[in-house]
Scaffold this motif. Structure first.
Motif, PDB file in Angstrom:
ATOM      1  N   GLY A  90      -2.716 -11.812  -2.600  1.00 51.70           N
ATOM      2  CA  GLY A  90      -4.059 -11.620  -3.123  1.00 51.70           C
ATOM      3  C   GLY A  90      -5.113 -12.493  -2.488  1.00 51.70           C
ATOM      4  N   GLU A  91      -4.813 -13.144  -1.362  1.00 55.17           N
ATOM      5  CA  GLU A  91      -5.777 -14.025  -0.720  1.00 55.17           C
ATOM      6  C   GLU A  91      -6.682 -13.287   0.256  1.00 55.17           C
ATOM      7  OE1 GLU A  91      -3.614 -17.181   1.059  1.00 55.17           O
ATOM      8  OE2 GLU A  91      -2.709 -17.858  -0.818  1.00 55.17           O
ATOM      9  N   ALA A  92      -6.408 -12.027   0.518  1.00 50.59           N
ATOM     10  CA  ALA A  92      -7.211 -11.224   1.433  1.00 50.59           C
ATOM     11  C   ALA A  92      -7.055  -9.771   1.030  1.00 50.59           C
ATOM     12  CB  ALA A  92      -6.739 -11.434   2.881  1.00 50.59           C
ATOM     13  N   PRO A  93      -8.017  -8.899   1.442  1.00 53.57           N
ATOM     14  CA  PRO A  93      -7.848  -7.480   1.130  1.00 53.57           C
ATOM     15  C   PRO A  93      -6.541  -6.943   1.716  1.00 53.57           C
ATOM     16  CG  PRO A  93     -10.070  -7.932   1.945  1.00 53.57           C
ATOM     17  CD  PRO A  93      -9.270  -9.181   2.177  1.00 53.57           C
ATOM     18  N   ALA A  94      -5.804  -6.213   0.914  1.00 52.68           N
ATOM     19  CA  ALA A  94      -4.541  -5.659   1.385  1.00 52.68           C
ATOM     20  C   ALA A  94      -4.802  -4.516   2.356  1.00 52.68           C
ATOM     21  CB  ALA A  94      -3.719  -5.162   0.209  1.00 52.68           C
ATOM     22  N   PRO A  95      -3.941  -4.346   3.366  1.00 49.18           N
ATOM     23  CA  PRO A  95      -4.065  -3.172   4.236  1.00 49.18           C
ATOM     24  C   PRO A  95      -3.974  -1.891   3.412  1.00 49.18           C
ATOM     25  CG  PRO A  95      -2.543  -4.766   5.174  1.00 49.18           C
ATOM     26  CD  PRO A  95      -2.851  -5.235   3.780  1.00 49.18           C
ATOM     27  N   VAL A  96      -4.487  -0.808   3.966  1.00 49.96           N
ATOM     28  CA  VAL A  96      -4.454   0.484   3.290  1.00 49.96           C
ATOM     29  C   VAL A  96      -3.839   1.519   4.224  1.00 49.96           C
ATOM     30  CG1 VAL A  96      -6.448  -0.023   1.854  1.00 49.96           C
ATOM     31  CG2 VAL A  96      -6.776   1.096   4.062  1.00 49.96           C
ATOM     32  N   ILE A  97      -3.423   2.631   3.632  1.00 43.80           N
ATOM     33  CA  ILE A  97      -2.896   3.756   4.396  1.00 43.80           C
ATOM     34  C   ILE A  97      -3.815   4.939   4.147  1.00 43.80           C
ATOM     35  CG2 ILE A  97      -0.934   5.294   4.784  1.00 43.80           C
ATOM     36  CD1 ILE A  97       0.825   3.102   3.452  1.00 43.80           C
ATOM     37  N   GLU A  98      -4.477   5.414   5.187  1.00 41.85           N
ATOM     38  CA  GLU A  98      -5.311   6.617   5.101  1.00 41.85           C
ATOM     39  C   GLU A  98      -4.503   7.782   5.667  1.00 41.85           C
ATOM     40  OE1 GLU A  98      -8.482   7.180   3.949  1.00 41.85           O
ATOM     41  OE2 GLU A  98      -8.499   5.153   3.119  1.00 41.85           O
ATOM     42  N   VAL A  99      -4.584   8.946   5.020  1.00 44.68           N
ATOM     43  CA  VAL A  99      -3.746  10.077   5.393  1.00 44.68           C
ATOM     44  C   VAL A  99      -4.589  11.333   5.538  1.00 44.68           C
ATOM     45  CG1 VAL A  99      -1.776  11.513   4.738  1.00 44.68           C
ATOM     46  CG2 VAL A  99      -1.779   9.091   4.152  1.00 44.68           C
ATOM     47  N   ASP A 100      -4.355  12.096   6.599  1.00 44.94           N
ATOM     48  CA  ASP A 100      -4.916  13.436   6.705  1.00 44.94           C
ATOM     49  C   ASP A 100      -3.780  14.423   6.943  1.00 44.94           C
ATOM     50  OD1 ASP A 100      -4.420  13.380   9.531  1.00 44.94           O
ATOM     51  OD2 ASP A 100      -6.385  12.486   9.887  1.00 44.94           O
TER      52      ASP A 100
ATOM     53  N   ALA B 242       0.852  -1.186   0.000  1.00 44.19           N
ATOM     54  CA  ALA B 242       0.000   0.000   0.000  1.00 44.19           C
ATOM     55  C   ALA B 242       0.886   1.232   0.000  1.00 44.19           C
ATOM     56  CB  ALA B 242      -0.916   0.014   1.222  1.00 44.19           C
ATOM     57  N   ALA B 243       0.349   2.352  -0.535  1.00 44.26           N
ATOM     58  CA  ALA B 243       1.109   3.598  -0.578  1.00 44.26           C
ATOM     59  C   ALA B 243       0.159   4.777  -0.477  1.00 44.26           C
ATOM     60  CB  ALA B 243       1.942   3.699  -1.852  1.00 44.26           C
ATOM     61  N   ASN B 244       0.686   5.893   0.033  1.00 46.74           N
ATOM     62  CA  ASN B 244      -0.084   7.130   0.121  1.00 46.74           C
ATOM     63  C   ASN B 244       0.854   8.250   0.528  1.00 46.74           C
ATOM     64  OD1 ASN B 244      -2.290   8.889   0.096  1.00 46.74           O
ATOM     65  ND2 ASN B 244      -3.612   7.467   1.213  1.00 46.74           N
ATOM     66  N   THR B 245       0.376   9.475   0.444  1.00 44.22           N
ATOM     67  CA  THR B 245       1.156  10.617   0.919  1.00 44.22           C
ATOM     68  C   THR B 245       0.223  11.765   1.259  1.00 44.22           C
ATOM     69  OG1 THR B 245       2.977  12.144   0.421  1.00 44.22           O
ATOM     70  CG2 THR B 245       1.496  11.594  -1.385  1.00 44.22           C
ATOM     71  N   ALA B 246       0.671  12.623   2.176  1.00 40.50           N
ATOM     72  CA  ALA B 246      -0.096  13.820   2.513  1.00 40.50           C
ATOM     73  C   ALA B 246       0.124  14.931   1.511  1.00 40.50           C
ATOM     74  CB  ALA B 246       0.265  14.307   3.924  1.00 40.50           C
ATOM     75  N   GLY B 247       1.143  14.787   0.641  1.00 42.76           N
ATOM     76  CA  GLY B 247       1.376  15.796  -0.372  1.00 42.76           C
ATOM     77  C   GLY B 247       2.752  16.416  -0.275  1.00 42.76           C
ATOM     78  N   GLU B 248       2.913  17.531  -0.963  1.00 42.62           N
ATOM     79  CA  GLU B 248       4.200  18.205  -1.053  1.00 42.62           C
ATOM     80  C   GLU B 248       4.767  18.503   0.332  1.00 42.62           C
ATOM     81  OE1 GLU B 248       6.192  22.145  -3.221  1.00 42.62           O
ATOM     82  OE2 GLU B 248       4.024  21.792  -3.294  1.00 42.62           O
ATOM     83  N   GLY B 249       6.047  18.175   0.517  1.00 44.51           N
ATOM     84  CA  GLY B 249       6.708  18.396   1.795  1.00 44.51           C
ATOM     85  C   GLY B 249       6.565  17.260   2.775  1.00 44.51           C
ATOM     86  N   SER B 250       5.748  16.273   2.445  1.00 46.26           N
ATOM     87  CA  SER B 250       5.541  15.110   3.311  1.00 46.26           C
ATOM     88  C   SER B 250       6.171  13.883   2.668  1.00 46.26           C
ATOM     89  CB  SER B 250       4.044  14.864   3.530  1.00 46.26           C
ATOM     90  OG  SER B 250       3.430  15.968   4.152  1.00 46.26           O
TER      91      SER B 250
END
Length: 412
Positions: A359-369, A313-321
């Protein structure tokens, strides 16, 4: 539920791209509201049935596909709320307030009771009771996209229905309007219109701008081969294509479509197919095959490929993070998006991901605020709150009585 906390998190100040139909114009100051029963004027920012707060009121919606159990975790109070069991749920999505539990025979809508209203120069945060809204038709492949005025349900066959957002806010699905024709991807509400991809036979898809009845009002010059993935940013709507992305923008009533190309031939398995980002951010992330992540800077119209370890999983808060990447070693890694250098990694490992990785289960996710990230650990029955600005420090750990294999954040 046990909450383990190292430090008390600061509630973030947040500006979001979402606009609700109730604007500030014409409203009275707060002083003319409830304090003065004789006044019939509506207080500024007043929403019937909701309490306004000075801080973001984030909540996590959680689902366990194995048992059908669902929960809502209030990140302000730390309390967990039981919600109705949903058998057969395979996916969970959100539009910032409502949670959509997708199953084989339909999609259940849950009002999380947490949302915000952005008026440009200031923001209102609200909390209200959690309530069940109802069941939308549509099986696997159904997508749901919303803005302040409309919620559009696009089925796997390309047919789309438009629901009034006001109906959902009142706790009912209402009677939707069916759009004419079929579409080559999710229909996305934007700038009081609908952004759709249409296709003539085997030709590349093209952008069509529709009014809410489905009438075409604009057709900016565009071409999108093999459309996959979409996101709404402050800069416009991003649509993933085989050769990069299309950015659809509105400026003073005029719609344009601009290609943001990869700049190189990218194999199909390494193309961006699903975007993840912080709401209101114009920096998007997407897996680039198994061992890299695409970062799309919409403002700069530029793609960057960051080489990582095996991506879950991947995510980012945006520029500077930092770019946040959960890898198959079970650790959360932070990368500098401009240099690609790894800057931090969690120790000890946070989650067991072999099932998700295969792929045998839903992959974890990263939620960002704006100040925290949240990572679900289904095997450990917990959610981690991460301070991504402090070397990926674990700020809080929420222990749960369910496996939170599905997770989204609302209230942002």
């Amino acid at each position: 539920m046990l909450v383990r906390s190292r430090t008390r998190p600061l509630a973030p100040a947040l500006l979001s791209a979402a606009l609700l139909t109730a604007g500030c114009a014409g409203q009275q100051d707060a002083g003319s509201g409830p304090e003065n029963p004789s006044s019939s004027a509506t207080p500024h920012g007043y929403v019937e049935g909701a309490a306004e707060a000075a801080e973001q009121q984030s909540r996590l919606l959680l689902g366990d596909p194995g048992t059908g159990d669902t929960r809502v975790l209030d990140l302000i109070t730390g309390k967990v709320h039981d919600t109705a069991r949903r058998a057969g749920v395979t996916e969970l999505t959100t539009d910032g307030r409502f949670g959509y539990f997708h199953g084989a025979d339909g999609t259940h809508v849950l009002d999380s009771g947490a949302w915000m209203v952005d008026h440009g120069d200031h923001v209102h945060y609200y909390r209200a009771k959690i309530q069940e809204v109802g069941e939308l038709p549509g099986g696997p492949g159904t997508s749901i996209r919303s803005d302040a005025g409309a919620t559009v349900v696009t089925a796997a066959d390309g047919k789309a229905d438009v629901h009034s957002r006001a109906d959902l806010e009142k706790g009912t699905l209402g009677t939707p309007a069916r759009l004419p024709g079929t579409y080559a991807g999710p229909v996305v509400p934007y700038a009081e219109h609908l952004i759709a991809l249409t296709r003539d036979g085997d030709a590349p898809a093209k952008v069509a701008v529709l009014d809410w009845s489905g009438k075409r009002v604009a057709a900016p010059e565009s071409e999108c081969e093999d459309p996959r993935g979409d996101a709404v940013t402050r800069r416009g709507v991003v649509l993933g294509c085989a050769d990069g992305a299309l950015l659809v923008r509105e400026d003073d009533g005029t719609f344009t479509a601009e290609k943001i190309a990869y700049g190189e031939d990218v194999p199909k398995k390494e193309r961006a197919a699903q975007f993840r980002h912080r709401p209101d951010s114009s920096t998007l992330t997407a897996a680039a095959g198994g061992n890299a992540v695409w970062v799309l800077d919409v403002t700069k119209r530029a793609w960057t490929r960051v080489e990582t370890g095996p991506v879950v999983a991947a995510n980012t808060a945006g520029e500077g993070s930092p770019l946040l990447v959960l890898e198959t070693d079970g650790a959360l890694h932070g990368y500098d998006m401009s240099t690609g250098k790894e800057t931090a990694v969690t120790e000890p490992l946070l989650t067991d991901v072999p099932e998700a990785a295969t792929g045998e289960a839903p992959a974890p996710v990263i939620e960002v605020d704006r100040s925290r990230a949240y990572l679900n650990d289904p095997a450990g029955r917990r959610v981690y709150e991460i301070d991504y600005n402090d070397a990926l420090r674990v700020a809080r750990t929420f222990d749960l009585d369910v496996r939170p294999s599905l997770m989204v954040e609302t209230g942002r």
